[in-house]
Scaffold this active site. Structure first.
Site, PDB file in Angstrom:
ATOM      1  N   ASN A  47       0.823  -1.210   0.000  1.00 30.32           N
ATOM      2  CA  ASN A  47       0.000   0.000   0.000  1.00 30.32           C
ATOM      3  C   ASN A  47       0.866   1.272   0.000  1.00 30.32           C
ATOM      4  O   ASN A  47       0.355   2.366   0.203  1.00 30.32           O
ATOM      5  CB  ASN A  47      -0.902   0.032   1.234  1.00 30.32           C
ATOM      6  CG  ASN A  47      -1.874  -1.124   1.248  1.00 30.32           C
ATOM      7  OD1 ASN A  47      -2.383  -1.526   0.209  1.00 30.32           O
ATOM      8  ND2 ASN A  47      -2.139  -1.673   2.428  1.00 30.32           N
ATOM      9  N   HIS A 133     -14.147  -1.380   6.190  1.00 33.45           N
ATOM     10  CA  HIS A 133     -13.007  -2.053   6.819  1.00 33.45           C
ATOM     11  C   HIS A 133     -13.364  -2.606   8.206  1.00 33.45           C
ATOM     12  O   HIS A 133     -14.184  -2.031   8.922  1.00 33.45           O
ATOM     13  CB  HIS A 133     -11.876  -1.022   6.966  1.00 33.45           C
ATOM     14  CG  HIS A 133     -10.555  -1.600   7.326  1.00 33.45           C
ATOM     15  ND1 HIS A 133     -10.075  -1.597   8.613  1.00 33.45           N
ATOM     16  CD2 HIS A 133      -9.600  -2.184   6.567  1.00 33.45           C
ATOM     17  CE1 HIS A 133      -8.873  -2.144   8.630  1.00 33.45           C
ATOM     18  NE2 HIS A 133      -8.562  -2.506   7.394  1.00 33.45           N
ATOM     19  N   GLU A 176     -15.990   4.511   3.295  1.00 34.40           N
ATOM     20  CA  GLU A 176     -14.622   4.739   2.834  1.00 34.40           C
ATOM     21  C   GLU A 176     -14.731   5.491   1.517  1.00 34.40           C
ATOM     22  O   GLU A 176     -15.710   5.327   0.792  1.00 34.40           O
ATOM     23  CB  GLU A 176     -13.914   3.395   2.593  1.00 34.40           C
ATOM     24  CG  GLU A 176     -13.728   2.595   3.862  1.00 34.40           C
ATOM     25  CD  GLU A 176     -13.095   1.221   3.607  1.00 34.40           C
ATOM     26  OE1 GLU A 176     -12.303   1.076   2.656  1.00 34.40           O
ATOM     27  OE2 GLU A 176     -13.396   0.296   4.370  1.00 34.40           O
ATOM     28  N   SER A 180     -10.947  -0.613   0.184  1.00 32.38           N
ATOM     29  CA  SER A 180      -9.619  -1.213   0.245  1.00 32.38           C
ATOM     30  C   SER A 180      -9.475  -2.512  -0.539  1.00 32.38           C
ATOM     31  O   SER A 180      -8.382  -2.833  -0.985  1.00 32.38           O
ATOM     32  CB  SER A 180      -9.216  -1.437   1.697  1.00 32.38           C
ATOM     33  OG  SER A 180     -10.158  -2.253   2.344  1.00 32.38           O
ATOM     34  N   ASP A 205     -13.500   7.449   5.699  1.00 31.23           N
ATOM     35  CA  ASP A 205     -12.176   6.850   5.887  1.00 31.23           C
ATOM     36  C   ASP A 205     -11.430   6.940   4.553  1.00 31.23           C
ATOM     37  O   ASP A 205     -11.842   6.341   3.565  1.00 31.23           O
ATOM     38  CB  ASP A 205     -12.366   5.388   6.337  1.00 31.23           C
ATOM     39  CG  ASP A 205     -11.052   4.647   6.574  1.00 31.23           C
ATOM     40  OD1 ASP A 205     -10.047   4.997   5.940  1.00 31.23           O
ATOM     41  OD2 ASP A 205     -11.048   3.689   7.379  1.00 31.23           O
ATOM     42  N   HIS A 208      -7.029   4.804   1.729  1.00 34.02           N
ATOM     43  CA  HIS A 208      -6.424   4.507   0.421  1.00 34.02           C
ATOM     44  C   HIS A 208      -6.517   5.681  -0.550  1.00 34.02           C
ATOM     45  O   HIS A 208      -6.185   5.546  -1.720  1.00 34.02           O
ATOM     46  CB  HIS A 208      -7.068   3.267  -0.188  1.00 34.02           C
ATOM     47  CG  HIS A 208      -6.832   2.051   0.641  1.00 34.02           C
ATOM     48  ND1 HIS A 208      -5.706   1.275   0.520  1.00 34.02           N
ATOM     49  CD2 HIS A 208      -7.558   1.509   1.652  1.00 34.02           C
ATOM     50  CE1 HIS A 208      -5.752   0.290   1.401  1.00 34.02           C
ATOM     51  NE2 HIS A 208      -6.871   0.409   2.100  1.00 34.02           N
ATOM     52  N   LYS A 239      -0.151   4.098   4.521  1.00 41.65           N
ATOM     53  CA  LYS A 239      -0.312   3.632   3.145  1.00 41.65           C
ATOM     54  C   LYS A 239       0.417   4.590   2.194  1.00 41.65           C
ATOM     55  O   LYS A 239       1.637   4.605   2.207  1.00 41.65           O
ATOM     56  CB  LYS A 239      -1.787   3.436   2.874  1.00 41.65           C
ATOM     57  CG  LYS A 239      -2.223   2.149   3.603  1.00 41.65           C
ATOM     58  CD  LYS A 239      -3.661   1.948   3.837  1.00 41.65           C
ATOM     59  CE  LYS A 239      -3.844   0.648   4.621  1.00 41.65           C
ATOM     60  NZ  LYS A 239      -5.097   0.578   5.353  1.00 41.65           N
TER      61      LYS A 239
END
Ligand SMILES: *Cc1c(COP(=O)(O)O)cnc(C)c1O
Length: 386
Positions: A47, A133, A176, A180, A205, A208, A239
């Site tokens: 990541n 997640h 998110e 992910s 979130d 990523h 990440k």
């Protein structure tokens, strides 16, 4: 007490037993694993999207902090562990996210497990995307609030559930921005409209997305221009930022409140100074050098273009994360093994990380990958998918 032996052998049979494999060396997007005869594989499982973990600016910042402060921070922030670098980092993050203030946490897992229970309690409601997640899910469960899960990225479903259940108490929506394990993107503009209509708090979130999206690297909330509609902009330093730890950005009151209420912040040792310093260097770098991001997006475009040209027609997501859905865990493990033989390290992602029957290969493109690496990977993938 579970029968450990039986449980382990059952997991092994299902192809779902996890085991640890030490990395002997990792450099320049290449990885050597223990027991692999020092064979170097191209790493498609990291990541570290912008290749910042090996960037001289981060290493220098960490080394300087190590020299000045030593290794550990010694205590929690509310005791004696609160260093100037934590505050500088929080100011930089707040700026990056277009918010008044920010707060750092030991990790993304700890952030989600601490923030959510601080905001929602019994009698409150949390609306959570089904593919969120595990750390978000655990935060929801810890909170004791009523958890309502909506179908992945399905805002019509969320709207139905809001109409049916919203009530008058606190309601938190958690998503998110880039998922992910699927690499797809949340429709944040529409979501902000919805959360305003129903008077909810919105937490996003960006584990990523930060560093990878947005003109300044501020994530999808920056790219979509929705910072002010997002109450809690959470993300991690581990990440694309090449370091470790996590943060949440929001208004001043919210942050003051979390300092007093987020248990994973209060009862945990402050991030080590060298780690905070590396994160700060990374936040500065992603703002100052948009080139890092542009290079990554070129590589992503090149890779997906080659796959398409090669006849691969399934969904490739909308980010640096590319899922290749296979279904059964055994199939995902077999394909990952075939790729290893062809010189690529790709992780087989299996339940419970992803829902039953959706085991997959998860590839992530990083700035380390050269055009040759990418075309080698495409050739290998097309070969094993035949
Ligand atoms: C990785 C990740 C986390 C956890 O962050 P860590 O710093 O690794 O604990 C939280 N949320 C999402 C979406 C993630 O991908």
């Amino acid at each position: 007490m579970v029968d450990l032996k039986a449980w382990l052998s059952q997991q092994r049979e299902k192809g779902e037993l996890r085991r640890l494999r030490p990395v002997i060396r990792r450099r320049n997007g290449r990885i050597i694993l223990a027991g692999d005869d020092a064979r170097e594989l191209i790493d498609f499982s990291s990541n570290d999207y912008l290749a910042l973990a090996e960037h001289p600016a981060l290493i220098e910042a960490a080394q300087e902090a190590l020299q000045r402060f030593g290794t550990g921070s010694g205590a929690s922030r509310l005791m004696s562990g609160d260093l100037a670098v934590h505050h500088e980092l929080e100011e930089a993050v707040a700026g990056l996210k277009g918010k008044e203030a920010a707060l750092t946490f030991g990790s993304g897992y700890m952030a989600n497990a601490g923030i959510i229970p601080a905001l929602a309690a019994r009698h409150d409601l949390i609306f959570s995307d089904r593919l969120n997640h595990a750390s978000i899910h655990d935060g929801c469960r810890l909170s004791g609030a009523r958890l309502v899960r909506f179908r992945h990225n399905d805002l019509n479903h969320l709207e139905e559930l809001l109409k049916e259940k919203r009530g008058t108490g606190t309601a938190l929506i958690v998503v998110e921005s880039i998922y992910s394990m699927d690499g797809d993107r949340c429709p944040l503009r529409e979501l902000v409209t919805l959360k305003e209509r129903f008077g909810c708090l919105l937490m996003v979130d960006e584990a990523h997305a930060t560093g990878v999206f947005g003109a300044k690297g501020g994530g999808v909330i920056e790219e979509d221009g929705v910072s002010s509609g997002v109450d809690l902009a959470m993300g991690t330093f581990g990440k694309a930022l090449g370091s470790y730890g996590a943060y949440v950005a929001g208004n001043r009151e919210l942050i003051d409140y979390l300092v007093n209420r987020a248990r994973s912040f209060i009862f945990s040792t402050a991030l080590p100074p060298a780690v905070a310093a590396a994160s700060l260097a990374a936040v500065r770098l992603i703002r100052q050098e948009p080139k890092l991001r542009h290079e990554l997006h070129e590589k992503i475009g090149y890779f997906k273009g080659l796959l398409r040209t090669g006849g691969y027609s399934a969904d490739l997501g909308s980010s640096q994360i590319i899922p290749i859905l296979l279904g059964e865990s055994g199939a995902a493990l077999d394909k990952a093994e075939l790729l290893r033989k062809l010189g690529l390290f790709v992780t087989a992602v299996r339940p419970p990380t992803v829902p039953e029957g959706t085991a997959r290969l998860r590839l992530s493109i990083t700035r380390h990958h050269s055009p040759t690496d990418l075309s080698q990977a495409v050739t290998a993938l097309l070969e094993i998918m035949d």
